[in-house]
Design a protein around this motif. Structure first.
Motif, short mmCIF file in Angstrom:
data_model
loop_
_atom_site.label_atom_id
_atom_site.label_comp_id
_atom_site.label_asym_id
_atom_site.label_seq_id
_atom_site.Cartn_x
_atom_site.Cartn_y
_atom_site.Cartn_z
N PRO A 71 28.61 99.38 0.59
CA PRO A 71 28.12 98.91 -0.18
C PRO A 71 27.43 98.78 -1.67
O PRO A 71 27.36 98.81 -2.93
N SER A 72 25.68 99.12 -0.91
CA SER A 72 24.47 99.14 -1.14
C SER A 72 24.81 100.97 -1.48
O SER A 72 24.22 101.38 -2.35
N ASP A 73 25.42 101.10 -1.07
CA ASP A 73 25.20 102.72 -1.73
C ASP A 73 26.82 103.32 -2.26
O ASP A 73 27.69 104.61 -1.28
N ASP A 74 27.80 102.85 -3.13
CA ASP A 74 28.71 103.52 -3.62
C ASP A 74 29.03 104.04 -4.90
O ASP A 74 27.11 104.19 -5.78
N ILE A 75 29.04 105.22 -4.60
CA ILE A 75 28.73 106.32 -4.61
C ILE A 75 28.65 106.68 -6.45
O ILE A 75 28.16 107.07 -6.99
N HIS A 81 29.35 108.36 -17.48
CA HIS A 81 30.02 109.45 -18.05
C HIS A 81 31.32 108.51 -18.34
O HIS A 81 31.96 107.40 -17.40
N PRO A 82 31.95 108.29 -19.36
CA PRO A 82 32.71 107.35 -20.33
C PRO A 82 34.23 106.95 -19.54
O PRO A 82 34.53 106.42 -19.94
N ALA A 83 34.38 108.15 -19.27
CA ALA A 83 35.68 108.24 -18.44
C ALA A 83 35.69 107.88 -16.76
O ALA A 83 36.89 108.08 -16.33
N LEU A 84 34.61 107.64 -16.47
CA LEU A 84 34.58 106.66 -14.98
C LEU A 84 34.34 105.45 -15.09
O LEU A 84 33.56 104.68 -15.60
N PRO A 85 34.50 104.54 -14.20
CA PRO A 85 34.37 103.16 -14.19
C PRO A 85 32.71 102.50 -13.49
O PRO A 85 32.66 103.63 -13.04
N ARG A 86 31.80 102.06 -14.55
CA ARG A 86 30.01 101.85 -13.42
C ARG A 86 30.86 100.91 -12.65
O ARG A 86 31.09 99.54 -12.71
N HIS A 87 29.14 101.16 -11.91
CA HIS A 87 28.89 99.95 -10.51
C HIS A 87 28.09 98.80 -11.54
O HIS A 87 27.50 99.32 -12.39
N VAL A 88 28.74 97.92 -10.99
CA VAL A 88 28.76 96.44 -11.50
C VAL A 88 27.56 95.80 -10.52
O VAL A 88 26.32 95.50 -10.62
N ALA A 89 27.65 95.57 -9.37
CA ALA A 89 27.07 94.84 -7.85
C ALA A 89 28.23 95.08 -7.40
O ALA A 89 28.70 95.34 -6.81
N SER A 90 27.26 94.40 -5.43
CA SER A 90 27.65 94.39 -4.11
C SER A 90 27.87 93.55 -3.44
O SER A 90 26.63 92.62 -4.19
N PHE A 91 29.00 92.96 -2.63
CA PHE A 91 28.45 91.32 -2.30
C PHE A 91 28.47 91.96 -0.17
O PHE A 91 29.82 92.43 -0.54
N GLU A 92 28.78 91.65 0.17
CA GLU A 92 28.92 91.71 1.82
C GLU A 92 28.65 90.50 2.52
O GLU A 92 27.59 89.21 2.47
N ASP A 93 29.36 90.41 3.53
CA ASP A 93 29.45 89.45 4.59
C ASP A 93 29.58 90.20 6.61
O ASP A 93 30.09 91.91 6.15
N GLU A 94 29.82 89.24 7.63
CA GLU A 94 30.05 89.99 8.31
C GLU A 94 31.50 90.40 8.66
O GLU A 94 31.67 91.55 8.94
N ASP A 95 32.16 89.98 7.73
CA ASP A 95 33.97 90.71 7.69
C ASP A 95 34.10 91.29 6.84
O ASP A 95 35.08 92.50 6.96
N ALA A 97 33.04 93.76 2.40
CA ALA A 97 32.24 93.80 1.58
C ALA A 97 33.21 94.21 -0.10
O ALA A 97 34.19 94.48 0.12
N VAL A 98 32.61 93.66 -0.81
CA VAL A 98 33.02 93.81 -2.26
C VAL A 98 31.85 94.28 -2.79
O VAL A 98 30.61 94.06 -2.97
N ILE A 99 32.57 95.39 -3.67
CA ILE A 99 31.88 96.90 -5.00
C ILE A 99 32.67 96.02 -6.32
O ILE A 99 34.08 95.59 -6.40
N VAL A 100 31.99 95.45 -7.35
CA VAL A 100 32.61 95.06 -7.98
C VAL A 100 32.21 96.20 -9.30
O VAL A 100 30.88 96.99 -9.78
N ARG A 101 32.79 96.78 -9.88
CA ARG A 101 32.94 97.78 -11.37
C ARG A 101 33.90 97.22 -12.08
O ARG A 101 34.76 96.29 -12.62
#
Length: 468
Positions: A71-75, A81-95, A97-101
């Motif tokens: 999750p730390s390597d979100d493309i 770009h205004p027509a793309l979502p932006r990366h906001v945050a990421s979280f993970e545990d053993e089971d 991974a969550v990426i917030v955009r």
């Protein structure tokens, strides 16, 4: 257990977030509250989330048993770009991974197309905008290939602009990289090389773009020869979706230019030609031997050249059908719209085989006159509306340029300031019936433009038949 972000909108939602807080990686539930499940997939669920300030985001939770993801390597982190979502945050545990955009407000193109009767012009605009977004991705130092272009992953915002989402299977293209070994994508939209035949590059997205264009035009991503598509757009689809990548457009810039060229109503845009100069030479030489018609004194009604017993509304409908059947064109489908110079030029190019440069050429200086270098002497913008005499001039001249030649101007009784070539064409049209049913002098409709060209076709065909 961390307390979820309080949104205060629904006590039941708050209770659910508290109950399931441990299902999320540490830190997520203390920052965001889950508002809604937007979608479920194999090992990946998508949620609408909200922070304590009421800002909305998209949270994607990946099951690590299914997805190998960092999750730390979100493309999207490197993109802006205004027509793309932006990366906001990421979280993970053993089971998981969550990426917030960032959340992009709007409707999916799939839903938007179902709720709206999209015309060819609107469809071409939407896909052309997508080309701009893909150009940003493909032209980076290390190109990014989306690999899942489909209507569900395109958002139409309230202002009509589009955005591209869902970068779950996007990849960075690297020269000399290996073939894709695992299939990712949506089968109806995925390029053949996404099945492991080769490494996917930008042309995989171009393939999917062509399938998306077909879906918007026909209602299905699959080819159906029983559904007729506007011919220039059909050619765009065919080139985009060629099996071999080398037979497709090389980049999305070429796709966009082809789309804009295929759009007969595009204002301010030069419309690309579908024929070459040789076609024009053949067409003109076929009529070169025709001088002033004996038909100048002949009534076309006597030879059934033009339907005689029709009211004006039926006459327009008959003419639109005549042009559609004869030239296999959809140029005149929106018969009640106001005709533009761009549509007139496209008619000359697509239906009569004029070369683009000849159709768009114009006199640079001096008084307007006839020339072998350009068809019309006026350098008007494509968006300008069409006068009846301009349409008549074009409809007569495309069949026989000698009828509007400068040696015919002596027929005119006076000089009223109007272009003499158009005036002699109008005289010929009045005498031969080409003006039948064309009663609007200014800002003629698309249907009336079809009527003038159809009348001219019928008159010239009848004259050629009478002479043979």
């Amino acid at each position: 257990m961390s307390e979820p972000a309080f949104h205060g909108a629904d006590e039941l939602l708050d209770a659910i977030n508290v109950a399931y807080a441990d299902d999320w990686p540490a830190g997520f539930s203390g920052t965001y509250a889950v508002m809604e499940c937007l979608g479920e997939g194999r090992g990946c669920d998508t949620f609408l989330a909200q922070d304590a300030d009421g800002e909305q985001y998209v949270a994607k939770r990946y099951d690590k048993a299914v997805w190998s993801i960092d999750p730390s390597d979100d493309i999207l982190e490197a993109l802006d770009h205004p027509a793309l979502p932006r990366h906001v945050a990421s979280f993970e545990d053993e089971d998981s991974a969550v990426i917030v955009r960032t959340y992009i407000e709007g409707s999916s193109l799939e839903r938007y197309a179902r709720k709206n009767d999209l015309g060819e012009q609107e469809i071409a605009r939407i896909v052309a905008e997508l080309c701009d977004v893909l150009a940003y991705l493909h032209r980076r130092p290390e190109p990014i290939i989306h690999r899942d272009i489909k209507p569900e992953n395109v958002i139409v915002r309230p202002d009509g602009s589009v955005a591209l989402i869902d970068f779950d299977i996007a990849r960075t293209y690297r020269e000399g990289g290996e073939a894709d070994t695992v299939f990712f994508g949506t089968r109806a939209y995925a390029a053949p090389e996404q099945y492991g035949f080769a490494q996917t590059d930008a042309r995989a997205d171009i393939y999917s773009l062509g399938v998306l264009l077909r879906r918007l035009l026909t209602g299905s991503p699959r080819e159906n020869k029983n559904v007729r598509v506007y011919r220039p757009l059909e050619k765009v689809i065919a080139k985009c979706t060629a099996f071999d990548p080398k037979d497709r457009y090389a980049d999305v810039g070429q796709v966009k230019r082809a789309l804009l060229s295929a759009n007969p109503k595009s204002r301010g845009l030069r419309i690309a030609g579908l024929a070459v100069v040789a076609v024009l030479a053949v067409a003109l030489s076929a009529f070169a031997g025709l001088q002033i018609y004996k038909a100048v004194t002949w009534s076309p009604f006597n030879s059934d050249a033009i339907p005689a017993v029709l009211n004006d509304e039926d006459r327009v409908a008959d003419a639109v059908g005549f042009m559609q059947d004869k030239y296999d064109t959809h140029l005149f489908d929106n018969a009640n719209d106001t005709a533009t110079i761009g549509l007139l030029r496209q008619t000359l190019i697509e239906c009569y085989g004029l070369d683009r440069d000849y159709a768009y050429g114009a006199q640079k200086e001096g008084l307007p006159g006839e020339s072998d270098e350009f068809f019309m002497p006026w350098g008007w913008d494509d968006g300008q509306t069409v006068r009846r005499e301009t349409a008549v001039y074009a409809a007569v001249k495309v069949h026989d340029p000698t009828l509007v030649a400068e040696d015919q101007w002596t027929k005119l009784p006076d000089d009223n300031g109007e272009y003499p070539g158009a005036r002699v064409a109008l005289m010929f049209a009045e005498e031969t019936g080409i003006l039948t049913g064309a009663n609007q002098p200014y800002d003629i409709s698309v249907g009336e433009l079809a009527l003038i060209f159809a009348n001219a076709d019928r008159v010239f065909e009848a004259a050629a038949s009478a002479r043979s």
